[in-house]
Design a protein around this motif. Structure first.
Motif, PDB file in Angstrom:
ATOM      1  N   THR A  96       2.940  45.782  -1.733  1.00  0.00           N
ATOM      2  CA  THR A  96       2.276  44.769  -0.915  1.00  0.00           C
ATOM      3  C   THR A  96       0.921  45.333  -0.501  1.00  0.00           C
ATOM      4  N   VAL A  97      -0.139  44.599  -0.776  1.00  0.00           N
ATOM      5  CA  VAL A  97      -1.499  45.070  -0.479  1.00  0.00           C
ATOM      6  C   VAL A  97      -2.147  44.145   0.541  1.00  0.00           C
ATOM      7  N   ILE A  98      -2.663  44.730   1.623  1.00  0.00           N
ATOM      8  CA  ILE A  98      -3.331  43.962   2.675  1.00  0.00           C
ATOM      9  C   ILE A  98      -4.685  44.604   2.942  1.00  0.00           C
ATOM     10  N   GLU A  99      -5.711  43.759   2.966  1.00  0.00           N
ATOM     11  CA  GLU A  99      -7.082  44.243   3.156  1.00  0.00           C
ATOM     12  C   GLU A  99      -7.746  43.506   4.308  1.00  0.00           C
ATOM     13  N   SER A 100      -8.467  44.249   5.144  1.00  0.00           N
ATOM     14  CA  SER A 100      -9.159  43.646   6.287  1.00  0.00           C
ATOM     15  C   SER A 100     -10.417  44.440   6.618  1.00  0.00           C
ATOM     16  N   LYS A 147      -7.955  48.859   3.056  1.00  0.00           N
ATOM     17  CA  LYS A 147      -7.048  48.251   2.080  1.00  0.00           C
ATOM     18  C   LYS A 147      -5.825  49.153   2.004  1.00  0.00           C
ATOM     19  N   THR A 148      -4.668  48.572   2.325  1.00  0.00           N
ATOM     20  CA  THR A 148      -3.454  49.361   2.442  1.00  0.00           C
ATOM     21  C   THR A 148      -2.369  48.807   1.536  1.00  0.00           C
ATOM     22  N   ALA A 149      -1.697  49.692   0.813  1.00  0.00           N
ATOM     23  CA  ALA A 149      -0.555  49.312  -0.020  1.00  0.00           C
ATOM     24  C   ALA A 149       0.702  49.949   0.550  1.00  0.00           C
ATOM     25  N   ALA A 161      -0.638  53.853  -0.564  1.00  0.00           N
ATOM     26  CA  ALA A 161      -2.055  54.081  -0.882  1.00  0.00           C
ATOM     27  C   ALA A 161      -2.933  53.447   0.185  1.00  0.00           C
ATOM     28  N   MET A 162      -4.064  54.077   0.434  1.00  0.00           N
ATOM     29  CA  MET A 162      -5.062  53.547   1.371  1.00  0.00           C
ATOM     30  C   MET A 162      -6.446  53.718   0.767  1.00  0.00           C
TER      31      MET A 162
END
Length: 681
Positions: A142-146, A259-261, A270-271
């Motif tokens: 799951t990848v979230i980016e802010s 961006k964090t996985a 991963a970051m």
């Protein structure tokens, strides 16, 4: 009048303000500044000045027209290519302060605005850091980016920057609020031609500790000294509040893209972190500021694959101000909000997500960094239990749709609520700093009258209280018999910053060791007895500056905050219902003083969260984790946890991320419409 000085000293400390100094025949002064942001100076005409008023520029400087700070050089007065609007061109002197300030616009400066400096370097500091494979993901991630922006502007109400100086018996006397005396003395000597032994510096009441005050004070003092050398009269130079805000307390936003996985178990895999800061025309502290941001950007969380790119870039703005003690708060704001956003987008709670990604052992590695931090999970659990965070977060989370309907349907709907969690560490004594190139030390002397003298630069009143309590307990002497001895000559003058010299963790531990050694000798030695302890350079080997890895701080404290807010759906004004703080800072020497300092810091930080407004909270709970470990520094840790906890609570109430701080008066109202448009699309 000025205090009489003895001939064997040239460094003094005073609680007075430099701006209050007065002498006969004294002249006031004001800086003439560039009206444009770039161009080449062709000519300067000061012939229109009234009789008795003088103008001095770069050509009038007796020595070098530059200040050197580490490897950065910047001019006292701009003589050719202009770097930013408001850059100093010269200084006007005269016997009437109002007239002097009004004459700054009368100097005719011819500028070729089409010419630019041949120096085209656009980066002041840059660093790229990669661990593992960098940012790598697979189809199960799951990848979230802010994007997160922190632009908090600390408020200072103390005396503005400036200096008072005069020449007497071939000695140049300087009164100023300076944080780096050795740097100041060296540069005054280079600019004026006076030898360092013939420069007497009185450090007056300290104003603030941001990075610009540290080095730009030397620029300001040298400008006043140039006028003093040319007129042979006492000179007073004081910045207006507007000048102070524009050129000293010139805070700049820090923008961080995260961006964090994470995998299905909630572990970060991963970051990718991109840090951008506008550093202004030049900034000698850019490298250290960027290093501190990078170290804090992952907080205490464990992640195998990390890719961080940091840039502090050059612009035609005045040199940006970032506080060395609080700059990492901008990074904590980003990472803590990022984690709370990840929690809102997944099935993990903010508590579990943090605990899952914090290493369990006491001394652990996060990215390439090792932090000597203990009881982090215990601290988070304690603040969540104290605030009833878990229950409230579930209830408020389940009310998101209902909250949206309340906000959208009627201005008379009941208020909505949110609760936010944030945590951070505070590093004591950055082992990679350039500010201390020699061993840090402290020495004490117990006199025949059993009075204890601590030989050091005067600390802040709060630190002095801690030192007196500590020394009194170990040596069994009265606190009123403990004194600071600040008698230095050129050879012994400290070459460190005040903020380094006042470091609680280092200096307090050195003082403790001194007192313990002294206590063992009292019964078997004649008084007076002197003891010296040194924080040796060997201890800095824990930090690998070349590879940018290892243990970056001598020690680290840890704290966690929970904030609960209530949002009025009619006025769109927020109300803080409660703030809970739990701190792990080793052995607390004075619990009441520490609690009072934390509560004061909370109120100061709350005043920064909304522009032109002050948010209040009357329900504040502070708790300390009991520990037998050595005392750790907590002076700025509140600044690192309150903003993220606040915006996270607000984000939950609004059901949309609040990605920047400070808020404006209409921010919540605008986010409400953004929320509605998002839900309707």
């Amino acid at each position: 009048m000025c205090a009489k000085k003895s001939s064997d000293k040239n460094l003094f400390f005073s609680e007075n303000f430099y701006s209050e100094m007065r002498l006969d025949n004294m002249l006031f002064s004001a800086i003439v500044r560039s009206p444009v942001s770039k161009g080449k100076i062709l000519s300067i005409d000061s012939s229109n000045l009234p009789e008795g008023y003088c103008f001095f520029s770069a050509k009038d400087i007796p020595g070098k027209n530059k200040i050197k700070t580490f490897t950065t050089e910047n001019p006292i007065f701009c003589s050719e290519f202009i770097s930013y609007k408001g850059e100093p061109i010269g200084i006007i002197t005269g016997n009437d302060e109002k007239i002097v300030k009004s004459l700054t616009d009368s100097i005719k400066i011819e500028i070729d605005t089409y010419s630019e400096s041949p120096v085209t370097e656009s980066i002041l500091a840059q660093r790229e850091l990669k661990t593992g494979d960098g940012f790598v993901t697979d189809e199960t991630s799951t990848v979230i980016e802010s994007l997160w922006t922190s632009d908090l502007k600390q408020k200072f109400y103390s005396e503005t920057n400036g200096a008072f100086c005069y020449i007497k018996n071939d000695i140049l006397h300087v009164y100023t609020s300076n944080l780096w005396v050795k740097h100041l003395r060296t540069n005054i000597a280079n600019v004026t031609g006076f030898s360092e032994n013939n420069i007497s510096i009185t450090r007056t009441n300290i104003c603030d500790h941001d990075s610009n005050s540290i080095w730009r004070n030397s620029v300001v003092v040298c400008q006043a000294c140039v006028a003093c050398c040319k007129t042979k009269k006492p000179i007073l130079l004081t910045f207006s509040r507007k000048e102070q805000n524009q050129f000293i307390d010139n805070f700049t936003p820090v923008t961080i893209n995260h961006k964090t996985a994470l995998n299905k178990n909630g572990k970060f895999t991963a970051m990718e972190i991109n840090i951008k800061v506008n550093g202004g025309a030049y900034n000698p502290f850019a490298e250290e500021l960027l290093n501190r941001l990078i170290i804090a950007s992952v907080n205490v969380y464990e992640c195998k694959n990390i890719h961080i790119i940091g840039n502090i870039y050059k612009s035609a703005n005045p040199p940006a101000s970032l506080n060395l003690s609080t700059v990492d708060a901008q990074a904590f704001f980003a990472i803590e909000n990022q984690i709370n956003k990840i929690a809102s987008k997944t099935d993990f709670s903010p508590i579990d997500l943090r605990i899952l990604n914090i290493p369990q052992n006491k001394k652990y590695q996060s990215a390439p960094f090792i932090f000597n931090t203990e009881n982090t999970i215990e601290t988070i659990n304690a603040v969540c239990k104290k605030s009833d965070f878990k229950r409230k977060h579930v209830i408020y989370n389940n009310s998101k749709i209902e909250n949206y309907e309340k906000i959208s349907s009627s201005p008379f709907s009941p208020p909505v609520r949110g609760i936010g969690l944030a945590c951070a560490f505070e590093g004591s004594f950055f082992l990679g700093t350039k500010f201390v190139n020699k061993n840090v030390s402290i020495d004490i002397t117990l006199s025949k009258e059993k009075k204890l003298f601590i030989h050091t630069i005067p600390p802040s009143p709060s630190i002095m209280k801690i030192w007196k309590t500590l020394a009194s307990k170990i040596l069994s002497i009265k606190e009123e018999d403990i004194f600071i001895d600040s008698n230095f000559d050129i050879s012994t003058e400290p070459n460190s910053l005040v903020i380094v010299g006042n470091n609680v963790a280092i200096m307090t531990q050195l003082l403790k060791k001194c007192c313990e050694s002294l206590n063992k000798k009292i019964d078997n030695s004649e008084l007076p007895i002197s003891i010296k302890k040194v924080f040796s350079s060997s201890q800095r080997k824990n930090w690998n500056e070349k590879d940018f890895c290892g243990q970056p701080f001598y020690d680290t404290s840890f704290a966690s905050a929970v904030i609960e807010i209530e949002l009025d759906t009619c006025t769109f004004r927020e109300k803080i219902k409660g703030i809970w703080i739990v701190v792990n800072a080793g052995k607390i020497l004075n619990v009441k003083a520490a609690e009072s300092a934390i509560k004061s810091s909370i109120q100061e930080t709350l005043s920064l969260l909304v522009e032109n407004e002050t948010i209040n909270c009357n329900d504040i709970t502070v708790q300390f984790i009991q520990s037998k470990s050595e005392s750790k520094q907590i002076g700025e840790i509140i600044y690192s946890i309150i903003p993220a906890a606040f915006t996270s609570a607000l984000s939950q109430a609004l059901s949309i991320s609040v990605n920047s701080i400070p808020l404006k008066t209409n921010t919540i109202y605008d986010l409400r419409w953004k929320n509605e448009n998002t839900n309707n699309s």
